[in-house]
Design a protein around this motif. Structure first.
Motif, PDB file in Angstrom:
ATOM      1  N   ASP A  59       0.616  -1.288  -0.243  1.00  0.00           N
ATOM      2  CA  ASP A  59      -0.076  -0.358   0.111  1.00  0.00           C
ATOM      3  C   ASP A  59       0.948   1.487   0.084  1.00  0.00           C
ATOM      4  OD1 ASP A  59      -2.437  -0.831  -0.147  1.00  0.00           O
ATOM      5  OD2 ASP A  59      -2.772  -1.273   2.409  1.00  0.00           O
ATOM      6  N   GLN A  99      -0.049   4.615  -1.944  1.00  0.00           N
ATOM      7  CA  GLN A  99      -1.215   4.845  -1.052  1.00  0.00           C
ATOM      8  C   GLN A  99      -1.338   6.139   0.150  1.00  0.00           C
ATOM      9  OE1 GLN A  99      -3.592   6.044  -3.906  1.00  0.00           O
ATOM     10  NE2 GLN A  99      -2.461   5.857  -5.237  1.00  0.00           N
ATOM     11  N   LYS A 114      -1.061   9.281   1.469  1.00  0.00           N
ATOM     12  CA  LYS A 114      -2.675  10.534   0.533  1.00  0.00           C
ATOM     13  C   LYS A 114      -3.803   9.961   1.478  1.00  0.00           C
ATOM     14  CE  LYS A 114      -1.540  10.279  -4.354  1.00  0.00           C
ATOM     15  NZ  LYS A 114      -1.929  10.007  -5.288  1.00  0.00           N
ATOM     16  N   TRP A 115      -3.822   8.419   2.107  1.00  0.00           N
ATOM     17  CA  TRP A 115      -4.599   7.974   2.559  1.00  0.00           C
ATOM     18  C   TRP A 115      -4.268   8.482   4.575  1.00  0.00           C
ATOM     19  CZ3 TRP A 115      -3.723   1.972   1.932  1.00  0.00           C
ATOM     20  CH2 TRP A 115      -4.513   2.545   0.245  1.00  0.00           C
ATOM     21  N   ASN A 120      -9.766   6.191  -4.527  1.00  0.00           N
ATOM     22  CA  ASN A 120      -8.586   4.661  -4.453  1.00  0.00           C
ATOM     23  C   ASN A 120      -8.631   4.430  -2.770  1.00  0.00           C
ATOM     24  OD1 ASN A 120      -6.594   2.477  -4.535  1.00  0.00           O
ATOM     25  ND2 ASN A 120      -5.644   3.466  -5.608  1.00  0.00           N
ATOM     26  N   ASP A 126       1.519  -0.923  -8.782  1.00  0.00           N
ATOM     27  CA  ASP A 126       0.269  -1.318  -8.002  1.00  0.00           C
ATOM     28  C   ASP A 126      -0.413  -2.009  -8.652  1.00  0.00           C
ATOM     29  OD1 ASP A 126      -1.366   0.194  -5.715  1.00  0.00           O
ATOM     30  OD2 ASP A 126      -1.090   2.346  -6.195  1.00  0.00           O
TER      31      ASP A 126
END
Length: 399
Positions: free
Chosen positions: A165, A168, A171-172, A245, A376
Motif C-alpha cells: 500500500d 497510496q 494520501k490516506w 482509491n 501498484d
C-alpha cells in the motif's frame, strides 16, 4: 503448471504445456462439487499427452438442474506428490437460505435505545451511536459487551497498511482515513407488519478535514425469527480525489471471544484478495479465529477471504451467527484483536488477544498489487469510492 484444463459440454480437455516432455508421469484426479460438497469423485486419469498437445476426455455425470454452484476440481499428482490443482466453475448459482417468518414482532423505544423483539430474542440499538447494543437469541448474546474498539456495526474504510500500500498510504493518512470518528447524525425506526426497519446515518469525521470524509447509511431490516438484512451505502463528501482509491468499504462487529470457530464457503483455504487468488479454490473451509491471522514480520491486514457465500462463527456448542451474501459475494476476515491494535503494531510481539472476535464484512476490498517493489494495483482491483458504494448481506442465528 505442466497441465491446464478446460471444460465444455461434458468434456474436459487437458493441454500439455511442457515443451518437450510427455505428461505420462502425471495422474489427474477430478471431483464434481455441488455447493462446496463433493457430489462425485472420479477415478484417476493417466495423462499420456505429447508435448504442447491436448487430449479430451468424456466425463460421465449429470449436472444438477436446480440453482446451485457446480465446480470441477482437478488435482495433479507426480507419483504420490500433488504438484498442482485447479478449479473450473461449471455454474455458479448458489442460493443462500434466508427463511423469513411472519410471526409477531414488536418495537420499544426510549431516549437511549430501541429494542426490536421477536420469537425467542431481540436486537437492541443505541439511539446515541446507532450501534447494535445487544443481539440475543434463545438467551445467547452475540455482541461483545466489552469490545476492544466498538460493538458495531461500524463503517470501515481503512485497513492496517500492507507493504504494497506504500504508494497510496500517505494520501490516506493525510486525509485521516486511519483515525476518523463515526458520528451518528440520524436514527429512525419503523415497524411494519412482519419486520422492523432501522435506518442510521453516520458522518465519518476526520480531524484533518472540516467536512466529513463521507456519509455512511446503514439500514437494518429485522424479521420475527431473528434474521437481519443489513444494507450499507457510502457516499463521499470531502477528499474525493483520495476516495478514488480507498482501502475498503465494509462493516465491523465485535462478538464475544467464545465464538471462535469459523466455517465459510468461499475462496480458500488460505488468505486471498481480489488480485491474489490463483492459489485458492472455492470450497467449504473450517478454521479458527486465531488461525486466520497471518504472522507477517511487519503486522498488516491479513487473513482476507474473497467470493464468500456465507460465514458462520460459532462456540463449541454450535451456537453462533451466520453471515450470508445477498446480491453479491462478500469478503471477510476475523481477528482476536481490533484493527486499531493491528494498525499501531510495529512487531508481531505487539499483537495480543483482546478477548474479542472482531468481524470484518466487506463489500469492497482493494487488491494488493506489488507496489513495495513493482507496479501498484491494477485498475480493475481498485476500490473507487468517489461516487457511491453499496452492498448488503444477511445475519442470522444458527444452532
Amino acid at each position: 503448471r505442466p497441465v491446464r484444463a478446460s471444460y465444455n459440454d461434458g468434456k474436459i480437455t487437458f493441454l500439455n504445456t511442457n515443451r518437450f516432455r510427455n505428461t505420462s508421469y502425471i495422474t489427474a484426479v477430478w471431483e464434481l462439487v455441488k455447493n462446496g460438497n463433493i457430489l462425485l469423485a472420479a477415478d484417476e486419469i493417466i495423462l499420456d499427452i505429447d508435448a504442447e498437445c491436448e487430449k479430451a476426455f468424456e466425463l460421465d455425470y449429470k449436472l444438477p438442474k436446480e440453482k446451485c454452484d457446480c465446480h470441477l476440481n482437478i488435482y495433479y499428482y507426480d507419483g504420490e506428490n500433488e504438484i498442482a490443482c485447479e478449479q473450473i466453475a461449471i455454474k455458479e448459482e448458489y442460493k443462500s437460505e434466508k427463511i423469513k417468518s411472519d410471526s409477531k414482532i414488536t418495537v420499544a423505544s426510549d431516549d437511549s435505545k430501541t429494542a426490536v423483539s421477536f420469537d425467542n430474542g431481540s436486537v437492541t440499538f443505541s439511539a446515541e451511536n446507532g450501534m447494535i447494543e445487544s443481539y440475543i437469541v434463545n438467551g445467547k448474546e452475540f455482541v461483545n459487551d466489552s469490545p476492544a474498539f466498538a460493538k458495531g456495526f461500524v463503517p470501515n474504510i481503512f485497513r492496517a497498511p500492507l507493504d504494497n500500500d506504500a504508494r497510496q498510504l500517505e494520501k490516506w493518512l493525510d486525509a485521516g482515513y486511519d483515525n476518523y470518528e463515526c458520528k451518528c447524525v440520524d436514527f429512525e425506526v419503523e415497524l411494519k407488519k412482519d419486520k422492523a426497519e432501522v435506518e442510521i446515518t453516520y458522518k465519518l469525521k476526520s480531524k484533518k478535514s472540516l467536512l466529513p470524509l463521507a456519509k455512511a447509511e446503514l439500514e437494518y431490516t429485522v424479521y420475527s425469527n431473528g434474521l437481519v438484512n443489513v444494507e450499507a451505502k457510502l457516499t463521499p463528501v470531502a477528499k474525493k480525489r483520495v476516495a478514488m482509491n480507498i482501502p475498503r468499504f465494509g462493516l465491523t462487529l465485535e462478538m464475544p471471544e467464545e465464538f471462535s470457530n469459523v466455517e465459510y464457503y468461499g475462496m480458500g483455504p488460505d488468505e486471498n484478495l481480489s488480485d491474489v487468488y490463483a492459489q485458492s479454490i472455492v470450497g467449504i473451509y473450517n478454521t479458527t479465529v486465531k488461525d486466520m491471522h497471518e504472522p507477517y514480520i511487519k503486522p498488516q491486514d491479513s487473513g482476507n477471504r474473497t467470493l464468500v457465500r456465507y460465514l458462520t462463527l460459532t462456540d463449541d456448542n454450535g451456537n453462533g451467527l451466520k453471515f450470508a451474501f445477498d446480491d453479491d459475494y462478500f469478503n471477510f476476515n476475523v481477528r482476536e484483536f481490533s484493527q486499531k491494535l493491528l494498525q499501531n503494531a510495529k512487531h508481531q510481539e505487539d499483537l495480543h488477544t483482546e478477548h474479542t472476535v472482531a468481524v470484518n464484512i466487506d463489500g469492497f476490498t482493494r487488491g494488493s498489487g506489488t507496489a513495495s517493489c513493482g507496479p501498484d494495483v491494477l485498475p480493475r482491483f481498485v476500490v473507487d469510492g468517489s461516487d457511491e458504494l453499496e452492498f448488503s448481506f444477511y445475519m442470522m442465528p444458527v444452532k
